[in-house]
Each structure stands twice: as C-alpha cells, then as structure tokens.
Write an enzyme that holds these catalytic residues in place. Structure first.
Site, PDB file in Angstrom:
ATOM      1  N   GLY A 136       0.819  -1.217   0.000  1.00 42.00           N
ATOM      2  CA  GLY A 136       0.000   0.000   0.000  1.00 42.00           C
ATOM      3  C   GLY A 136       0.844   1.255   0.000  1.00 42.00           C
ATOM      4  O   GLY A 136       2.028   1.220  -0.323  1.00 42.00           O
ATOM      5  N   HIS A 168       4.691   2.011  -8.122  1.00 41.56           N
ATOM      6  CA  HIS A 168       3.727   0.898  -8.132  1.00 41.56           C
ATOM      7  C   HIS A 168       2.893   0.934  -9.420  1.00 41.56           C
ATOM      8  O   HIS A 168       2.607  -0.097 -10.014  1.00 41.56           O
ATOM      9  CB  HIS A 168       2.762   1.001  -6.937  1.00 41.56           C
ATOM     10  CG  HIS A 168       3.420   0.819  -5.601  1.00 41.56           C
ATOM     11  ND1 HIS A 168       3.558   1.841  -4.705  1.00 41.56           N
ATOM     12  CD2 HIS A 168       3.944  -0.275  -5.013  1.00 41.56           C
ATOM     13  CE1 HIS A 168       4.149   1.401  -3.613  1.00 41.56           C
ATOM     14  NE2 HIS A 168       4.397   0.113  -3.775  1.00 41.56           N
ATOM     15  N   GLN A 208       8.104  -9.220   7.941  1.00 36.24           N
ATOM     16  CA  GLN A 208       9.321  -8.783   7.254  1.00 36.24           C
ATOM     17  C   GLN A 208       9.949  -7.545   7.881  1.00 36.24           C
ATOM     18  O   GLN A 208      10.954  -7.048   7.390  1.00 36.24           O
ATOM     19  CB  GLN A 208       9.060  -8.556   5.764  1.00 36.24           C
ATOM     20  CG  GLN A 208       8.197  -7.353   5.424  1.00 36.24           C
ATOM     21  CD  GLN A 208       7.837  -7.340   3.947  1.00 36.24           C
ATOM     22  OE1 GLN A 208       7.025  -8.119   3.484  1.00 36.24           O
ATOM     23  NE2 GLN A 208       8.459  -6.457   3.184  1.00 36.24           N
ATOM     24  N   GLU A 257      12.845  -2.837  -9.167  1.00 34.96           N
ATOM     25  CA  GLU A 257      14.276  -3.120  -8.975  1.00 34.96           C
ATOM     26  C   GLU A 257      14.887  -2.312  -7.835  1.00 34.96           C
ATOM     27  O   GLU A 257      16.042  -2.503  -7.505  1.00 34.96           O
ATOM     28  CB  GLU A 257      15.047  -2.831 -10.271  1.00 34.96           C
ATOM     29  CG  GLU A 257      14.835  -3.922 -11.299  1.00 34.96           C
ATOM     30  CD  GLU A 257      15.695  -3.755 -12.535  1.00 34.96           C
ATOM     31  OE1 GLU A 257      16.292  -2.668 -12.713  1.00 34.96           O
ATOM     32  OE2 GLU A 257      15.755  -4.715 -13.325  1.00 34.96           O
ATOM     33  N   GLN A 268      15.524  -8.316  -3.021  1.00 38.28           N
ATOM     34  CA  GLN A 268      14.219  -8.977  -2.854  1.00 38.28           C
ATOM     35  C   GLN A 268      13.793  -9.651  -4.170  1.00 38.28           C
ATOM     36  O   GLN A 268      13.297 -10.778  -4.180  1.00 38.28           O
ATOM     37  CB  GLN A 268      13.189  -7.935  -2.425  1.00 38.28           C
ATOM     38  CG  GLN A 268      11.738  -8.381  -2.602  1.00 38.28           C
ATOM     39  CD  GLN A 268      10.739  -7.387  -2.043  1.00 38.28           C
ATOM     40  OE1 GLN A 268      10.567  -7.319  -0.837  1.00 38.28           O
ATOM     41  NE2 GLN A 268      10.065  -6.625  -2.877  1.00 38.28           N
TER      42      GLN A 268
END
Ligand code: PAF
Length: 280
Positions: A31, A37, A61, A149, A154
């Site tokens: 969010g 995003h 996390q 990226e 991750q």
C-alpha cells in the site's frame, strides 16, 4: 474493479478466471502507492488479461516494530489510484487470515544471497518476504508477477523462491522510478521531514558518480570515496555501500568484466531507511 478481503472469495474468483484461460498478472504491495507501483501495474496490464494487486503490510518482514507500526497507510487513496490505473482486482487480506497462528515466518535457504546486504542489516527480513510472497502466490496463482528493482535483492530472492518451489509464475523486475530530483520512489519517503527530503537525493547523486568513478578506480577506492562523501552529510547516515555481482550478490573485491556488477546503498535519514542501487 473488485476489492476482496477474504481469501476464500479471492481464490474462487481466481479459479474461475483461470478456468476461462485468463492470464493473471500480479503486483504485490504494502500500500501507500506511488508512481513506481503504478508502473508495475502498467507492465502487468500490457501482458496479462487480468491485473491483481494485493495490499498488505506484512508484519513478519519488519525487524523493527516501530517501522511496522509507522508504515504509511492510505487505503482510500490507493483504491482510487488503482481504479484509475485499470487494476481489475484488489486483494486486501487481514493479518489474522494470512497468519492464522502467530505472525511468524518460515525459514528459507536461498543459497547465501539472503545473507548479504539487507540480510545482514534486517534480521529475518527475507524469511518474512518469502513467507508472505509464497502465501500470496498460492492464493493469486499469477502467470506473471512484477516487482521494482529498487528492492533488487528482494527481486533475486523471489526469483529463487519460485524456482525452488517449482511455482509456475514468471517474476519480472521493473526499473526504479525516481522523483524529478532523483530520489528513488518509496512509500516511506512521505515520512521524511522537509530537511531530510531535501538531503535524500544525495543518495542517487552518489550512485551516479560511483558509476563514472568505477571506470578507473578499484572497488576499495570507490567504497572509501563513498564513505567520505557521507561524512559531509549531517542528515544522512550511511549504513552500507556495496559493489556486488548481480547474480550472487556477493561483495566484489575487484572489477569483473565477465559478470554484471551493481552498486547498492542503504542510508538512514533519522529513523527512515532509504535504499537504492544502480548497475555499473
Ligand atoms: O516490496 C514490497 O512491497 C513487499 O516486500 C512485498 C513484496 C509486497 C511483500 O510484502
């Protein structure tokens, strides 16, 4: 645009889409959405029939409780942005449904890449990320999933996760989205004070200079130079600067012309952690 919170309902919508051969693109988020995003959503819409976005601030996390509690939330605004961006389904699960027992992560072995950089400084972070991404992929069953990226480590972990688990999802990395002054977009940027916000583009400036300097300086000279530059910045504390091979993410001791290398940086502006990276 459908907004669903229940796992069961979401699974049955997905199952029916899959049975009519729809290709599903997935953008998992926590969010507080920004243009970065939205670029992932555009990438998904370009190659899939249906785009699903999840919004869930994943407790497992976060290594610091305060960072979890203060993570920005803006659900109404997010839903408006998602509608405008052409998202088809938003999944907004509750924590108690994704973690019916205690909110604890499983333990994964990613062959060492989880121990570098973010893994060194954020205890258990990647176990938490892999735990939630695995759960979300099981529910959404995406053909394609899209990640920025900016969180390059991750991205490599999630690619490794899908291979390890034999998941049918193709994982795509999308370029870092930046503000006009170069600061990498991040949901956490809204927590910067005006002075910290003014100082923050220094991180990108340094990465750009590193890219040029690395042509004729060694890894260790480049690292020393970066450390010196941050001593001139009272509002920014350098946590780490690394140059690594892109695949292994192991700290490089020298230039490697046969292997793509990348510079990674993590900096604190007060309590706000900024990360960024750049291919060299
Ligand atoms: O990058 C993020 O926003 C999160 O780490 C993710 C992938 C949504 C998992 O919670």
């Amino acid at each position: 645009m459908k907004v669903l919170a229940e796992i069961g309902k979401t699974s049955s919508v997905i199952t029916s889409l899959k049975s009519s051969d729809k290709r599903i693109g997935f953008v998992p988020t926590m969010g507080a959405l920004h243009e970065g995003h939205l670029s992932l959503i555009r990438a998904s819409r370009a190659s899939n029939d249906v785009t699903v976005v999840s919004i869930f601030v994943n407790p497992t996390q976060f290594d610091k409780k305060e960072d979890f509690l203060k993570y920005p939330k803006s659900l109404d605004k997010d839903l408006e942005l998602l509608k405008q961006a052409g998202c088809d389904l938003v999944f907004t699960p509750a924590s108690k449904n994704l973690y019916p027992e205690d909110a604890v992560s499983a333990t994964f072995d990613f062959g060492g890449i989880e121990k570098e950089m973010e893994g060194k400084f954020r205890d258990n972070h990647f176990n938490g990320v892999a735990t939630i991404v695995k759960k979300l992929f099981e529910i959404v069953q995406p053909n394609n999933a899209y990640f920025g990226e900016k969180d390059f480590q991750q991205l490599q972990i999630i690619k490794n996760l899908t291979i390890q688990l034999g998941l049918p999802t193709e994982v795509h990395g999308c370029p870092i989205y930046r503000e006009k002054d170069g600061l990498a977009m991040s949901s956490r940027n809204v927590r910067l004070t005006p002075l910290q916000r003014d100082a923050a583009p220094f991180v990108y400036k340094i990465l750009k200079e590193v890219k040029i300097r690395f042509e004729n300086h060694t890894v260790s000279e480049t690292k020393d130079w970066v450390a010196q530059q941050f001593q001139t910045q009272p509002l920014l504390d350098l946590e780490y600067f690394e140059i690594t091979d892109e695949d292994t993410l192991q700290s490089a001791s020298s230039k490697n012309t046969n292997q793509k290398q990348r510079a990674f940086i993590a900096v604190f502006a007060g309590a706000i952690r900024l990360i960024d990276n750049m291919p060299l």
